[in-house]
Motif scaffolding. Sequence first.
Motif, short mmCIF file in Angstrom:
data_model
loop_
_atom_site.label_atom_id
_atom_site.label_comp_id
_atom_site.label_asym_id
_atom_site.label_seq_id
_atom_site.Cartn_x
_atom_site.Cartn_y
_atom_site.Cartn_z
N GLU A 1 0.85 -1.19 0.00
CA GLU A 1 0.00 0.00 0.00
C GLU A 1 0.88 1.24 0.00
O GLU A 1 1.68 1.46 0.92
N ILE A 2 0.75 2.02 -1.07
CA ILE A 2 1.57 3.23 -1.20
C ILE A 2 1.18 4.25 -0.13
O ILE A 2 0.01 4.36 0.25
N GLY A 3 2.19 5.01 0.33
CA GLY A 3 1.94 6.01 1.36
C GLY A 3 1.14 7.20 0.85
O GLY A 3 0.78 7.26 -0.33
N GLU A 4 0.88 8.12 1.73
CA GLU A 4 0.12 9.31 1.36
C GLU A 4 0.86 10.10 0.28
O GLU A 4 2.09 10.13 0.24
N ASP A 5 0.08 10.73 -0.60
CA ASP A 5 0.63 11.52 -1.71
C ASP A 5 1.43 10.68 -2.69
O ASP A 5 2.25 11.19 -3.44
N GLY A 6 1.16 9.33 -2.67
CA GLY A 6 1.81 8.46 -3.63
C GLY A 6 3.30 8.24 -3.40
O GLY A 6 4.03 7.85 -4.32
N VAL A 7 3.75 8.45 -2.19
CA VAL A 7 5.17 8.28 -1.86
C VAL A 7 5.44 6.82 -1.51
O VAL A 7 4.93 6.31 -0.51
N MET A 8 6.24 6.14 -2.35
CA MET A 8 6.54 4.72 -2.14
C MET A 8 7.25 4.48 -0.82
O MET A 8 6.99 3.50 -0.12
N ALA A 9 8.16 5.38 -0.47
CA ALA A 9 8.95 5.21 0.75
C ALA A 9 8.09 5.20 2.01
O ALA A 9 8.49 4.65 3.04
N ASP A 10 6.92 5.78 1.92
CA ASP A 10 6.02 5.84 3.08
C ASP A 10 5.01 4.70 3.09
O ASP A 10 4.15 4.63 3.96
N GLY A 11 5.13 3.83 2.11
CA GLY A 11 4.18 2.72 2.01
C GLY A 11 4.51 1.56 2.94
O GLY A 11 5.55 1.54 3.60
N HIS A 12 3.63 0.57 2.94
CA HIS A 12 3.84 -0.60 3.79
C HIS A 12 3.05 -1.79 3.22
O HIS A 12 2.11 -1.61 2.43
N TYR A 13 3.44 -2.99 3.64
CA TYR A 13 2.75 -4.19 3.18
C TYR A 13 1.52 -4.47 4.05
O TYR A 13 1.53 -4.25 5.26
N VAL A 14 0.48 -4.96 3.39
CA VAL A 14 -0.76 -5.29 4.09
C VAL A 14 -1.08 -6.77 3.83
O VAL A 14 -1.12 -7.21 2.69
N LYS A 15 -1.29 -7.51 4.90
CA LYS A 15 -1.60 -8.94 4.79
C LYS A 15 -3.10 -9.15 4.94
O LYS A 15 -3.73 -8.62 5.85
N ASN A 16 -3.66 -9.92 4.03
CA ASN A 16 -5.10 -10.22 4.04
C ASN A 16 -5.30 -11.73 4.05
O ASN A 16 -4.51 -12.48 3.48
N THR A 17 -6.38 -12.16 4.67
CA THR A 17 -6.74 -13.59 4.70
C THR A 17 -8.19 -13.73 4.23
O THR A 17 -9.06 -13.00 4.68
N ILE A 18 -8.40 -14.68 3.32
CA ILE A 18 -9.75 -14.92 2.81
C ILE A 18 -9.97 -16.43 2.71
O ILE A 18 -9.07 -17.17 2.30
N PRO A 19 -11.16 -16.92 3.09
CA PRO A 19 -11.44 -18.35 2.95
C PRO A 19 -11.45 -18.76 1.47
O PRO A 19 -11.92 -18.01 0.62
N MET A 20 -10.91 -19.93 1.19
CA MET A 20 -10.91 -20.43 -0.17
C MET A 20 -12.34 -20.53 -0.71
O MET A 20 -12.60 -20.22 -1.89
N ASP A 21 -13.29 -20.94 0.14
CA ASP A 21 -14.68 -21.06 -0.28
C ASP A 21 -15.24 -19.73 -0.77
O ASP A 21 -16.06 -19.67 -1.69
N GLU A 22 -14.80 -18.63 -0.14
CA GLU A 22 -15.29 -17.31 -0.54
C GLU A 22 -14.73 -16.92 -1.91
O GLU A 22 -15.43 -16.34 -2.74
#
Length: 205
Positions: A152-173
């Motif tokens: 996820e890119i940081g505010e104002d589109g600054v890559m250096a301010d971004g961070h990774y986001v982990k998501n979990t979803i059921p396979m059935d969904e």
Amino acid sequence: MNKKIITATMIALAGFGLAACGQQSSSSNAKSSSSSTSSTSHQKSTKTASTASSSSSISSSSSSASSTSSSQTEKIDDRTLAVMVGLQYNQEWFTSLINNEVGTGVYFIDTPLDSSTSPEFNGYLEITGNGDAASDVFFKRDGNNVIYTTFEIGEDGVMADGHYVKNTIPMDELIENYYQTSSQKAEVAKYASQLKSEAELKNQN
């Protein structure tokens, strides 16, 4: 005198007759009560058996549905899963890349990652638009779930301010959202055939 004896005898006989009738009536009532109790017990037994049968049927149906879902989950290969994860992450982004409307397509890294510099991604597969970190989607199976991580890119589109986001979803969904109908399966199969290989990515670089 004889009349008195006869009268007494008749009274005694009448008393015995009434007593006998009383005993017969009592016996009849007892039988009726026993029959009623037996009938009630039989009805309760029948209801219990019916309830147990209904519960067994529901349990069997639930087990069957679970088994079918599990069977379908096991048939989802990594390439198909890569497409569904891409659609789940950002359908517009994924379809525009896969259809070559922007960029150079979508590359599929089907060899589990093993990196000492980014150990948090070890064991993950990857799809990428061959751009910056924001075009990478890392994913892996976790039992009946799928974990996917994006940047996820940081505010104002600054890559250096971004961070990774982990998501979990059921396979059935995922299956329900993108792999349920014949048209959905055909679309996913088409996209899966368009994924570019890791070798093509290396040549591109």
